[in-house]
Design a protein around this motif. Structure first.
Motif, short mmCIF file in Angstrom:
data_model
loop_
_atom_site.label_atom_id
_atom_site.label_comp_id
_atom_site.label_asym_id
_atom_site.label_seq_id
_atom_site.Cartn_x
_atom_site.Cartn_y
_atom_site.Cartn_z
N SER A 221 0.84 -1.14 -0.08
CA SER A 221 -0.05 0.12 -0.01
C SER A 221 0.95 1.40 -0.05
N GLY A 222 2.05 1.14 0.29
CA GLY A 222 2.91 2.36 0.24
C GLY A 222 4.36 2.02 0.97
N LYS A 223 5.27 3.17 0.91
CA LYS A 223 6.67 2.73 1.44
C LYS A 223 6.53 2.03 3.10
N PRO A 224 6.03 2.68 3.76
CA PRO A 224 5.70 1.95 5.19
C PRO A 224 5.68 0.41 5.11
N ASP A 225 4.53 0.12 4.23
CA ASP A 225 4.27 -1.30 4.13
C ASP A 225 5.38 -2.03 3.63
N MET A 226 6.11 -1.69 2.31
CA MET A 226 7.06 -2.00 1.67
C MET A 226 8.52 -2.44 2.48
#
Lengths: 196, 196
Positions: B57-62
């Motif tokens: 869903s976005g950088k934090p999730d990655m």
């Protein structure tokens, strides 16, 4: 093998010393450890470099003194009449101290990684103040009968410090009252042998 | 109130997913969280941005997925026949994992400070793997009679993680066997109610 710098016997006028330590704290926050220069510390504190070099053996020793000053700069820990109350009061007090120290410590992490001796010096200087405070709390608990014997104070302080830094640097969550109570009831009291 | 991004149901070919996670780890170490771009992750992993956006869903999730992959990438924890041996074996295994993660986590600390939701996402994703490993160790200990009841696994894992990070990031000292034995004997076993 890097050695921990010995603190020299040379003493400064307290106001002068505070001005220098405050300049160190400012520069650590503004430019970081690597770019902090003794020249700039001297300029901001209106002190001579010779004075600074007589008082501290080098940058690691200066930074340790600046952080130590923040560690002991807290209101007296409360004597609440119970071990649980004293632990909650102590953790709350250290939460506020650690929040103030966070920007400086964050600025030191990369420097500690490239120079482990810096980490060791900070650890030695800063650990002691926590042990002094904790020893008083546990002496009262033993006197009241809340503890049957003096605990391993170093181990308890190590856990408390590690939990504070972990919460502050890594979890992104606040050092709030609910967290303090969780730490005291689920970790510190069981570690002290209190399982009820 | 920042929300933890939900992991989508979309699954990738495992080799393709590993290539993307490895590109994330490389970029975090090289340029840090703020300057890591999805464009560059896609280029290095030879993946399309659309693929990446469907999976995370976005950088934090990655970043959480990239760190989670490192957490579970360790040899099976040893079954030594005693709780003390299992705790020492588990701590040794996590020492090696944490040493590998250190450069990435160091690169994330400033980003966690400016975006606490990143810290919470990392915490949630990474905590789980430690709890699974620790639960297996404690189940064996209860079955053998080394523990009379299942402990508060979350609290024990929280302490172990906090001590590992504190040692690795702040103390500048090595995660060596002597330290592991000190942690197991002076902190983890007393926390589990073993005081002998």
């Amino acid at each position: 093998m890097p050695q921990s710098p010995a603190t020299t016997q040379y003493r400064l006028d307290p106001a002068r010393e505070q001005a220098i330590l405050e300049a160190i704290r400012e520069l650590l926050t503004e430019v970081g450890y690597d770019r902090m220069s003794i020249d700039e510390v001297a300029r901001r504190a209106r002190a001579s470099k010779a004075t600074i070099y007589r008082r501290w053996s080098g940058k690691p020793d200066m930074v340790a003194a600046a952080l130590h000053g923040m560690m002991i700069d807290h209101p007296p820990l409360p004597d609440t009449g119970t071990l649980r109350g004293d632990l909650i009061g102590a953790m709350n007090a250290f939460c506020r101290v650690y929040e103030r120290k966070q920007p400086i410590v964050l600025s030191l992490l990369a420097a500690i990684r490239s120079d482990p001796s810096l980490g060791r010096v900070l650890h030695e200087h800063v650990l002691e103040s926590g042990v002094t405070d904790a020893t008083a709390v546990f002496q009262r608990a033993v006197a009241r009968g809340d503890l049957t014997a003096a605990p391993n104070v170093g181990a308890v302080v190590e856990v408390g410090k590690a939990l504070l830094w972990h919460r502050l640097l890594l979890s992104g969550e606040p050092l709030d009252e609910a967290w303090v109570i969780h730490i005291v009831d689920d970790i510190l009291r069981p570690l002290l042998g209190i399982h009820h």
